[in-house]
Enzyme design. Structure first.
Site, PDB file in Angstrom:
ATOM      1  CG  ASP A  99       7.615   3.750 -24.685  1.00 11.37           C
ATOM      2  OD1 ASP A  99       7.318   2.879 -24.485  1.00 11.37           O
ATOM      3  OD2 ASP A  99       7.394   4.200 -26.102  1.00 11.37           O
ATOM      4  CE  LYS A 173       8.873   6.181 -28.910  1.00 10.14           C
ATOM      5  NZ  LYS A 173       7.844   6.380 -27.780  1.00 10.14           N
ATOM      6  CE  LYS A 207       6.847   3.340 -30.256  1.00 12.28           C
ATOM      7  NZ  LYS A 207       6.003   3.663 -28.772  1.00 12.28           N
TER       8      LYS A 207
END
Length: 248
Positions: A99, A173, A207
């Site tokens: 990430d 995300k 996400k």
């Protein structure tokens, strides 16, 4: 639907952020791993230094829980070279998912080519090494218009440079969960921001992270099209579903 398979159970605090000792911090990671094994979460999101410990524990338990870690966290303003070097180390440690915090400050300044290069190079590295890549855009630092624009930009770079199957391995995300807001405004995912991301980043994966602490909110996120939820309240979310319908 088994909500546990949507959950990235998360513990990312350093000893300074948690104000505890190194041993106490490691124990929190151990507790998270044990919990993930018990509840069969999709993934645990931890700092790279803890990956060897997690690999050992998951192997011993014959668990299929995945391991994720963060890159250039939480500021995201390092050079692309630095991000790639950090990512390569995580790949060597056998993290399954990486990430990256996008350089959202550069984006806000209009440095679009920097962001394009960052998305391209980081995606390329991860896909070549069979890793899932997630790009944290830090929604609390962005306006509505900026959330839309950066979501579309990430989608454009990925779909222009990689085949359609790549979309299943690339996420947009929402948040780090560490951004400091003023007036106690949310610093993570909200239903409004996730709706914007979903509408503008699909077919990439989505996400939601930061602020998702209960089953009801998690369910609403999934109904919006969210594919994964990063949370430090995974147990509470799973327990609630277990009490409702015996599925976790």
């Amino acid at each position: 639907m088994k909500i546990n398979q949507y959950l990235d159970a998360t513990y990312l605090k350093t000893i300074n952020q948690a104000n505890i000792s190194e041993d106490e911090n490691q124990q929190k990671v151990i507790d998270l791993i044990r919990e993930a094994i018990l509840y069969h979460y999709k993934l645990i999101m931890i700092r790279a230094k803890h990956i060897p410990l997690a690999k050992k524990m998951l192997l011993e338990a014959n668990s299929d829980v995945l391991i994720g870690t963060v890159i250039d966290f939480p500021e995201g303003n390092s050079s692309i070279k630095s991000k790639l070097e950090e990512a390569k180390k995580a790949i060597l440690l056998e993290a399954d998912e990486l990430d990256f915090v996008v350089n959202y400050k550069a984006f806000k300044k209009g440095e679009i080519e920097v962001i394009k290069s960052e998305i391209l190079e980081c995606t390329k590295l991860c896909l070549e090494n069979s890793k899932v890549v997630k790009f944290i855009i830090e929604v609390a630092a962005l306006s509505t218009e900026e959330i839309i624009a950066i979501s579309q930009l990430i989608k454009e770079v990925v779909l222009t440079n990689f085949d359609e199957t790549a979309a299943k391995r690339v996420f947009v995300k929402s948040s780090t969960g560490f951004f400091k807001t003023i007036d106690n405004k949310p610093n993570g995912a909200t239903l409004e921001t996730m709706k914007l991301i979903s509408e503008n980043a699909k077919p990439l994966q989505i996400k939601a992270a930061g602020g998702v602490r209960d089953y009801g909110t998690a369910l609403k996120m999934i109904c919006l099209g969210v594919n994964r939820i990063g949370t430090s309240s995974a147990k509470e979310i799973c327990t609630k579903q277990e009490n409702n319908n015996s599925e976790y």
